[in-house]
Design a protein around this motif. Structure first.
Motif, mmCIF file in Angstrom:
data_model
loop_
_atom_site.group_PDB
_atom_site.id
_atom_site.type_symbol
_atom_site.label_atom_id
_atom_site.label_comp_id
_atom_site.label_asym_id
_atom_site.label_seq_id
_atom_site.Cartn_x
_atom_site.Cartn_y
_atom_site.Cartn_z
ATOM 1 N N ILE A 7 0.991 -1.123 -0.098
ATOM 2 C CA ILE A 7 0.089 0.034 -0.102
ATOM 3 C C ILE A 7 0.975 1.332 -0.042
ATOM 4 C CG2 ILE A 7 -1.654 1.312 1.227
ATOM 5 C CD1 ILE A 7 -2.006 -1.687 2.622
ATOM 6 N N LYS A 148 -1.664 -0.856 -3.854
ATOM 7 C CA LYS A 148 -2.644 0.073 -3.783
ATOM 8 C C LYS A 148 -2.444 1.261 -3.422
ATOM 9 C CE LYS A 148 -5.787 -3.710 -2.010
ATOM 10 N NZ LYS A 148 -6.947 -4.329 -1.122
ATOM 11 N N THR A 150 -3.066 5.341 -2.407
ATOM 12 C CA THR A 150 -3.913 6.202 -1.747
ATOM 13 C C THR A 150 -3.273 7.568 -1.488
ATOM 14 O OG1 THR A 150 -2.773 5.587 0.529
ATOM 15 C CG2 THR A 150 -4.829 4.186 -0.248
ATOM 16 N N GLN A 220 -7.564 -2.076 -7.342
ATOM 17 C CA GLN A 220 -7.427 -0.647 -6.788
ATOM 18 C C GLN A 220 -8.618 -0.041 -6.012
ATOM 19 O OE1 GLN A 220 -4.722 0.964 -6.742
ATOM 20 N NE2 GLN A 220 -3.610 -0.883 -7.819
ATOM 21 N N TYR A 243 -10.190 4.687 6.554
ATOM 22 C CA TYR A 243 -9.053 4.333 5.711
ATOM 23 C C TYR A 243 -8.514 2.874 5.697
ATOM 24 C CZ TYR A 243 -4.489 4.768 3.584
ATOM 25 O OH TYR A 243 -3.102 4.530 2.872
ATOM 26 N N ILE A 247 -8.991 0.128 2.068
ATOM 27 C CA ILE A 247 -7.924 -0.652 1.694
ATOM 28 C C ILE A 247 -7.879 -1.870 2.023
ATOM 29 C CG2 ILE A 247 -6.401 1.400 1.277
ATOM 30 C CD1 ILE A 247 -4.971 0.622 3.688
#
Length: 332
Positions: A7, A148, A150, A220, A243, A247
């Motif tokens: 991530i 991923k 963010t 994603q 959050y 994810i």
């Protein structure tokens, strides 16, 4: 056992990102990487940023952006950082890095023609961003899909004066301020590309060499999780939990507090992480309307922050306000 899920939280300088990173450092199932792309960005042979001279760069070990990111994805180095728990088997890899680090010298020069650190180079011509659907970075799409993605940001009315103060205090060994390093326009370009389902990030076919890249293509989260520091500091428990949900990581309330003390991963940028190292959790703040915020001012001897230092706050407000409208994890 399946491979760890990598991530990335993309941010800009002085965005409360180190405190956010500390939350993930507390997880026993997570290994964190602190700004690994900063080394090739500042010290690499093809570095786009010329903060440091050739001698300093030759004395510093670094790789390429591609090799460093691939290494973090595969977990070659387990950067076990300070935390309240013993580390268990690695299920997640958490990387905190700056969006501007993945842009080429030509792109940065085009975006910031007056910069003193993004210098012109005959071999790296300025690049115009004519198609928002195309990859704005110098990293291959196949590699980026292994993570991923963010995003985290903070109003430039706070981040830019904070960065200016760090520079005045001599953090990281340089003492001149360059407005180009605020990082908002690069964060916006990266977010726009990754958030658009029609962009090449989502639609481009894999290359023939994709199988050589370690790890697996990640699903994603859409839209990409985008957190504003004002929301994070107003309700850290709620924002961090949401959050994590976005994810696919189970929330652990141990992420909300930590022991004050040295974090070895922060040593490469002495002076920028003093507050994060001395903290024991998120410093709560009352949320404010960003359109009504006043700039923070910092004393530097007898003089306050200069107009030159504050001007990029106004210049970056367009990018910040644009992204603010897309923040996906808000306070209730």
């Amino acid at each position: 056992m399946s491979s760890p899920t990598p991530i990335i939280v993309w941010c800009h300088p002085r965005s409360v990102s180190s405190a956010f990173e500390r939350a993930f450092m507390q997880r026993p199932d997570t290994r964190s990487y602190h700004e690994p792309l900063s080394m090739p960005f500042y010290y690499g042979e093809k570095r786009p940023c010329h903060r440091y001279d050739d001698d300093a760069c030759k004395a510093t070990s670094e790789g390429t952006l591609k090799s460093v990111l691939a290494e973090t994805e595969s977990g070659v180095e387990e950067n076990v950082t300070v935390g309240q728990h013993e580390k268990t088997a690695c299920r997640y890899i958490f990387i905190k890095d700056m969006a501007q680090y993945v842009f080429s010298a030509g792109a940065l020069r085009s975006l910031h023609p007056d910069s003193t650190v993004y210098k012109p180079n005959d071999k790296q011509a300025a690049i115009a961003f004519n198609d928002p659907l195309e990859n704005p970075t110098i990293l291959p799409i196949d590699l980026l899909r292994r993570f991923k993605h963010t995003f985290l940001m903070r109003t430039p009315k706070k981040s830019v004066p904070s960065y200016w103060k760090c520079v005045q205090d001599g953090a990281a060994g340089f003492a001149y301020f360059d407005a180009a390093e605020a990082g908002y326009v690069e964060l916006k370009l990266l977010y726009d590309w990754m958030a658009n389902p029609k962009s090449t990030f989502h639609t481009a076919e894999e290359t023939n060499d994709a199988h050589l890249i370690p790890g697996q293509v990640q699903a994603q989260p859409m839209p990409p999780p985008l957190v504003d520091a004002s929301d994070l500091l107003a309700r850290p428990d709620d924002v961090v939990a949401r959050y994590c949900a976005a994810i696919g990581v189970p929330f652990d309330d141990g992420m909300l507090s930590w022991e004050s003390g040295t974090v070895n991963a922060f040593n490469s940028w002495q002076g920028y992480h003093t507050a994060a190292q001395n903290s024991t959790g998120f410093k709560r703040e009352t949320p404010v309307d960003p359109s009504a915020e006043q700039a923070e001012t910092f004393l530097n001897g007898s003089s306050r922050i200069s107009d030159h230092a504050f001007s990029p706050s106004s210049a970056n407000l367009d990018s910040y306000n644009y992204l603010y409208a897309f923040r996906s994890i808000k306070t209730a």
